[in-house]
Design a protein around this motif. Structure first.
Motif, mmCIF file in Angstrom:
data_model
loop_
_atom_site.group_PDB
_atom_site.id
_atom_site.type_symbol
_atom_site.label_atom_id
_atom_site.label_comp_id
_atom_site.label_asym_id
_atom_site.label_seq_id
_atom_site.Cartn_x
_atom_site.Cartn_y
_atom_site.Cartn_z
ATOM 1 N N SER A 1 -136.866 21.417 -6.152
ATOM 2 C CA SER A 1 -137.227 21.497 -7.683
ATOM 3 C C SER A 1 -135.532 20.558 -8.273
ATOM 4 O O SER A 1 -136.118 19.572 -9.781
ATOM 5 N N THR A 2 -134.367 20.483 -8.289
ATOM 6 C CA THR A 2 -133.772 20.151 -8.716
ATOM 7 C C THR A 2 -134.041 18.430 -8.812
ATOM 8 O O THR A 2 -133.772 17.732 -9.412
ATOM 9 N N PHE A 3 -134.011 18.159 -7.338
ATOM 10 C CA PHE A 3 -133.792 17.143 -6.793
ATOM 11 C C PHE A 3 -135.374 15.954 -7.813
ATOM 12 O O PHE A 3 -134.675 15.150 -8.187
ATOM 13 N N TYR A 4 -135.948 17.021 -7.578
ATOM 14 C CA TYR A 4 -137.631 15.829 -8.564
ATOM 15 C C TYR A 4 -137.198 15.896 -9.938
ATOM 16 O O TYR A 4 -137.055 14.837 -10.985
ATOM 17 N N ALA A 5 -136.264 17.206 -10.656
ATOM 18 C CA ALA A 5 -136.534 17.182 -12.548
ATOM 19 C C ALA A 5 -135.199 16.174 -13.055
ATOM 20 O O ALA A 5 -135.827 15.275 -13.391
ATOM 21 N N LEU A 6 -133.925 15.684 -11.280
ATOM 22 C CA LEU A 6 -133.412 15.130 -11.507
ATOM 23 C C LEU A 6 -133.946 13.229 -11.607
ATOM 24 O O LEU A 6 -133.603 12.068 -12.230
ATOM 25 N N PHE A 7 -134.543 13.664 -10.021
ATOM 26 C CA PHE A 7 -135.358 11.513 -9.950
ATOM 27 C C PHE A 7 -136.336 11.645 -10.906
ATOM 28 O O PHE A 7 -135.949 10.583 -11.448
ATOM 29 N N SER A 8 -137.183 12.283 -11.382
ATOM 30 C CA SER A 8 -137.931 11.908 -12.190
ATOM 31 C C SER A 8 -137.648 11.627 -13.523
ATOM 32 O O SER A 8 -137.985 10.418 -14.758
ATOM 33 N N ALA A 9 -136.024 12.659 -14.132
ATOM 34 C CA ALA A 9 -135.199 12.036 -15.492
ATOM 35 C C ALA A 9 -134.897 10.795 -15.309
ATOM 36 O O ALA A 9 -134.624 9.752 -16.350
ATOM 37 N N THR A 10 -134.023 10.512 -14.360
ATOM 38 C CA THR A 10 -133.452 9.427 -13.925
ATOM 39 C C THR A 10 -134.588 7.701 -13.711
ATOM 40 O O THR A 10 -134.435 7.025 -14.547
ATOM 41 N N CYS A 11 -135.810 8.469 -13.770
ATOM 42 C CA CYS A 11 -136.616 7.247 -13.370
ATOM 43 C C CYS A 11 -136.997 7.066 -15.190
ATOM 44 O O CYS A 11 -137.421 5.368 -15.451
ATOM 45 N N PHE A 12 -137.824 8.000 -15.592
ATOM 46 C CA PHE A 12 -137.766 8.240 -16.688
ATOM 47 C C PHE A 12 -136.653 6.996 -17.574
ATOM 48 O O PHE A 12 -136.700 6.132 -18.836
ATOM 49 N N THR A 13 -135.425 7.309 -17.548
ATOM 50 C CA THR A 13 -134.168 5.987 -17.766
ATOM 51 C C THR A 13 -134.376 5.185 -17.956
ATOM 52 O O THR A 13 -133.824 4.218 -18.779
#
Length: 160
Positions: free
Chosen positions: A4-16
């Motif tokens: 959950s933490t990985f994908y939360a950070l990953f998605s936020a990074t990709c949207f950035t």
């Protein structure tokens, strides 16, 4: 791995990265006037948007409802693979761009395959959602490499 933490950070990074790419494109309006450049610009956009969306679906489905994220990964990977193959068919001249697009198409295909057949990841000692995460990381690395080459003018020369 805390999925959950990985994908939360990953998605936020990709949207950035999507937002940063929009800013770059806005400062180069000429890129949107040339159809070949517009396709490459759109391909770069998708190389960050699709993984960001996959990350969101992974969070929604998580490990409790894997069928949810698996279906989303399959659908988004098919879109990504199809778009990348279209770009690859039109690529001319620059070998790095061709290899990057071919690598991305292979990764998208593998993401769809693991989504459809998660037991393949288990053979490698990984949970399916972990195997997908590793492939998404590789996909983003390829996207970054394409941006670098494109911004250096090498990818643009190959497409125009």
């Amino acid at each position: 791995m805390d999925v959950s933490t990985f994908y939360a950070l990953f998605s936020a990074t990709c949207f950035t990265l999507v937002g940063l790419w929009w800013n770059v494109v806005q400062s180069h309006a000429d890129w949107m006037r040339d159809p070949a450049l517009r396709r490459v610009v759109g391909g770069i956009y998708l190389s960050f948007l699709l993984p960001a969306l996959m990350g969101l679906f992974a969070q929604v489905g998580g490990t409790e409802q894997p069928q949810f994220w698996r279906a989303a990964f399959i659908a988004l990977a098919v879109v990504g693979c199809g778009c990348t193959l279209r770009l690859l068919a039109r690529a001319r001249g620059h070998h790095f761009v061709t290899w990057q697009q071919a690598g991305a198409a292979v990764l998208y295909a593998l993401i769809a395959v693991v989504g459809a057949f998660p037991e393949l990841a288990l053979r490698l000692g990984l949970r399916p959602i972990q195997a997908e995460a590793l492939m998404l990381i590789a996909l983003i690395a390829l996207g970054h490499a394409l941006v670098w080459r494109f911004m250096a003018g090498e990818g643009r020369a190959a497409e125009s």
